[in-house]
Every structure is written in C-alpha cells, then in structure tokens.
Write a protein that holds these residues in place. Structure first.
Motif, short mmCIF file in Angstrom:
data_model
loop_
_atom_site.label_atom_id
_atom_site.label_comp_id
_atom_site.label_asym_id
_atom_site.label_seq_id
_atom_site.Cartn_x
_atom_site.Cartn_y
_atom_site.Cartn_z
N ALA A 179 0.80 -1.23 0.00
CA ALA A 179 0.00 0.00 0.00
C ALA A 179 0.83 1.28 0.00
CB ALA A 179 -0.94 0.01 1.21
N GLY A 180 2.16 1.16 0.06
CA GLY A 180 3.00 2.35 -0.01
C GLY A 180 3.13 2.83 -1.44
N PHE A 181 3.61 4.04 -1.60
CA PHE A 181 3.85 4.55 -2.95
C PHE A 181 5.23 4.13 -3.41
CE2 PHE A 181 5.69 7.70 -5.83
CZ PHE A 181 4.78 7.63 -6.87
N ILE A 182 5.29 3.35 -4.48
CA ILE A 182 6.55 2.86 -5.03
C ILE A 182 6.71 3.43 -6.44
CG2 ILE A 182 7.88 0.82 -5.72
CD1 ILE A 182 6.40 -0.75 -3.57
N PRO A 183 7.70 4.29 -6.67
CA PRO A 183 7.86 4.91 -7.98
C PRO A 183 7.88 3.93 -9.15
CG PRO A 183 9.28 6.00 -6.40
CD PRO A 183 8.67 4.81 -5.69
N ALA A 184 8.56 2.81 -9.00
CA ALA A 184 8.62 1.83 -10.08
C ALA A 184 7.23 1.32 -10.44
CB ALA A 184 9.53 0.66 -9.69
N ARG A 185 6.40 1.11 -9.45
CA ARG A 185 5.03 0.64 -9.69
C ARG A 185 4.24 1.69 -10.44
NH1 ARG A 185 2.77 -1.39 -4.44
NH2 ARG A 185 4.26 -3.07 -4.84
N ALA A 186 4.45 2.96 -10.11
CA ALA A 186 3.78 4.04 -10.82
C ALA A 186 4.26 4.13 -12.26
CB ALA A 186 4.02 5.36 -10.10
N SER A 187 5.45 3.61 -12.52
CA SER A 187 6.00 3.58 -13.88
C SER A 187 5.58 2.32 -14.63
CB SER A 187 7.53 3.65 -13.83
OG SER A 187 7.95 4.84 -13.20
N GLY A 188 4.73 1.49 -14.00
CA GLY A 188 4.24 0.28 -14.64
C GLY A 188 5.11 -0.93 -14.44
N ILE A 189 6.01 -0.87 -13.45
CA ILE A 189 6.92 -1.99 -13.18
C ILE A 189 6.52 -2.67 -11.87
CG2 ILE A 189 9.32 -2.67 -12.81
CD1 ILE A 189 10.11 -0.02 -14.19
N GLY A 190 6.32 -3.98 -11.90
CA GLY A 190 6.05 -4.73 -10.68
C GLY A 190 4.74 -4.39 -10.00
N THR A 191 3.64 -4.42 -10.73
CA THR A 191 2.34 -4.06 -10.16
C THR A 191 1.60 -5.25 -9.55
OG1 THR A 191 1.26 -4.36 -12.31
CG2 THR A 191 2.07 -2.15 -11.78
N ASP A 192 2.09 -6.47 -9.76
CA ASP A 192 1.36 -7.67 -9.34
C ASP A 192 1.20 -7.76 -7.83
OD1 ASP A 192 1.19 -8.35 -11.97
OD2 ASP A 192 2.85 -9.77 -11.93
N PHE A 193 2.16 -7.25 -7.08
CA PHE A 193 2.14 -7.42 -5.63
C PHE A 193 1.24 -6.40 -4.92
CE2 PHE A 193 4.30 -7.12 -1.38
CZ PHE A 193 4.03 -8.42 -0.98
N ALA A 210 3.89 12.54 -4.12
CA ALA A 210 4.21 11.29 -4.81
C ALA A 210 4.88 11.57 -6.16
CB ALA A 210 2.94 10.47 -5.01
N PHE A 211 4.35 12.56 -6.88
CA PHE A 211 4.95 12.91 -8.17
C PHE A 211 6.38 13.41 -8.01
CE2 PHE A 211 5.85 16.18 -11.41
CZ PHE A 211 5.83 15.38 -12.54
N ALA A 212 6.59 14.25 -6.99
CA ALA A 212 7.94 14.76 -6.75
C ALA A 212 8.90 13.65 -6.35
CB ALA A 212 7.89 15.84 -5.66
N GLN A 213 8.39 12.65 -5.64
CA GLN A 213 9.23 11.51 -5.24
C GLN A 213 9.52 10.60 -6.43
OE1 GLN A 213 10.49 11.48 -2.31
NE2 GLN A 213 11.44 9.46 -2.20
N TRP A 214 8.56 10.51 -7.34
CA TRP A 214 8.73 9.67 -8.53
C TRP A 214 9.70 10.30 -9.53
CZ3 TRP A 214 7.50 11.09 -13.57
CH2 TRP A 214 7.52 10.07 -14.53
N LEU A 215 9.66 11.61 -9.66
CA LEU A 215 10.35 12.32 -10.74
C LEU A 215 11.85 12.04 -10.81
CD1 LEU A 215 9.52 14.24 -13.01
CD2 LEU A 215 10.08 16.15 -11.49
N PRO A 216 12.62 12.10 -9.71
CA PRO A 216 14.07 11.90 -9.83
C PRO A 216 14.48 10.44 -10.06
CG PRO A 216 13.48 12.28 -7.55
CD PRO A 216 12.23 12.50 -8.35
N ASP A 217 13.63 9.49 -9.71
CA ASP A 217 13.99 8.07 -9.86
C ASP A 217 12.73 7.23 -10.10
OD1 ASP A 217 15.22 5.64 -9.94
OD2 ASP A 217 15.96 5.68 -7.88
N PRO A 218 12.21 7.26 -11.33
CA PRO A 218 10.96 6.56 -11.64
C PRO A 218 11.03 5.04 -11.48
CG PRO A 218 11.50 8.15 -13.35
CD PRO A 218 12.71 8.01 -12.48
N GLN A 219 12.23 4.48 -11.39
CA GLN A 219 12.38 3.04 -11.28
C GLN A 219 12.73 2.58 -9.86
OE1 GLN A 219 15.13 1.73 -14.30
NE2 GLN A 219 13.64 2.04 -15.94
#
Length: 207
Positions: free
Chosen positions: A34-48, A105-114
């Motif tokens: 349930a946490g915000f994970i940048p990689a998941r927001a980028s479409g990586i590893g959404t299954d969990f 969340a967007f600011a946290q995602w921006l520098p490292d989307p993966q």
C-alpha cells in the motif's frame, strides 16, 4: 457538542490506521502493498500491489514507520491545519491534503521513476498544509525584485527555504542510514503555496 474539524478527522483516521498497521500487521508487507513505489507508478512490478497504483499516494499517507514518525507528522499537521482550515474551510483543507499527497508522490517519482523503495507517511500531504499556512500566516518582508512583484518573491523565498531545509535534513539522515522523502516534502509544500490563496478566496466567496 463541538464538531470535529476536517483536520482533526484526518489526524484521527491517520493515527488509527497507522497504529493498527504498526501493532497488528506486518509493516514491511503493508509498505510494499500500500506504499507509494515509484517503479510501480511507472508500470513496473504491479502484481504485488493490494491497493490500485493510482490510490497509493493516499494509502501511503496512512502508513508510518513507527509511533515517532506518526507523532511528528500529526503534530505538524494538527498545529498548522487548525489555523489553515479557518482560512480555507473544511473542503479547502481536504483539497490541500489530497492534492499535496499526489504532488508529493509525483515529486518523489520524478528523480527516480524506477525506484522500488516504498514511500510511506503523511509528511508530503501535511507539507501542503504547512506550505499554505506559511503563506497565509507568515510575515512577509519581501520586496519587488525587478519585474518580479513582492508577493511572488515571498512565495519563491518560502519554497527555496523549505527546499534547502529538507535537502539538508535528507542529507543528514542519509549519513545515519535513514531514508527521508525530501522530494515529497518539497512537492507537497509547493502545492500548498500554489493552492493557498485560491482556496482562501474560494472559501470566503462561498461562506
């Protein structure tokens, strides 16, 4: 009986959920689901994910890495939210908090989307309330800077000051092996600066 303010409701709900997770559920699993994970927001590893990715900026704000983390965030939110809510209203404080969560969340995602490190805590959303409070109630000593009016200079100084403080805190904690979502704090704060005056005008127009 005195009605609860929107700020109090946010604090109580956040505290109840966060404490329940801390004492009755596995924190690490909750953070991953349930946490915000940048990689998941980028479409990586959404299954969990147990929570839809687009909702994780909100669900992550309900999770905290212990009682101290929760207490610090709720103390800051409660202190600044009380007066800010008087200026922007209950709907305004809710908008600030929600938009702040997504801006953080967007600011946290921006520098490292993966990045696969989960971001948890209400500090990003609370930073939006702190930003609005700083602008609405802080004393401005700014002057016009060439073509830039004093009001804009004041906003820029607040943003620069908050950014510098959080970068220094993040660097200091990094040396102690503790991750601080400095980018999220900055993103939420900037959202609060941008929304403060429009929400205050909207509140007094419909009051």
């Amino acid at each position: 009986m005195r009605r609860l303010t929107a700020t109090s409701v946010i604090v109580l709900v956040t505290a109840a959920v966060s404490l329940a997770v801390t004492f009755f559920y596995g924190q690490n699993e909750a953070f991953m689901r349930a946490g915000f994970i940048p990689a998941r927001a980028s479409g990586i590893g959404t299954d969990f994910a147990a929570v839809p990715v687009w909702l994780t900026p909100l669900s992550s704000a309900l999770l905290h890495a212990g009682v101290l983390h929760l207490g610090m965030n709720m103390l800051m939110l409660g202190y600044t939210g009380r007066d800010t809510e008087q200026a922007v209203g209950a709907k305004g404080i809710a908008i600030l908090y929600l938009v702040g969560a997504y801006a953080a969340a967007f600011a946290q995602w921006l520098p490292d989307p993966q990045s696969i490190t989960p971001m948890v805590g209400a500090s990003g959303a609370a930073s939006a309330v702190i930003g609005a409070y700083s602008l609405l109630f802080g004393r401005s000593r700014a002057r016009d800077l060439g073509p830039i009016p004093a009001k804009a200079v004041h906003v820029l100084w607040l943003a620069a000051g908050w950014t510098a403080i959080n970068l220094m805190i993040g660097y200091a904690f990094m040396g102690a092996g503790v991750a601080v979502a400095a980018a999220a704090h900055i993103g939420g704060f900037v959202a609060g600066l941008l929304l403060a005056k429009p929400l205050a005008r909207w509140h007094f127009r419909i009051a």
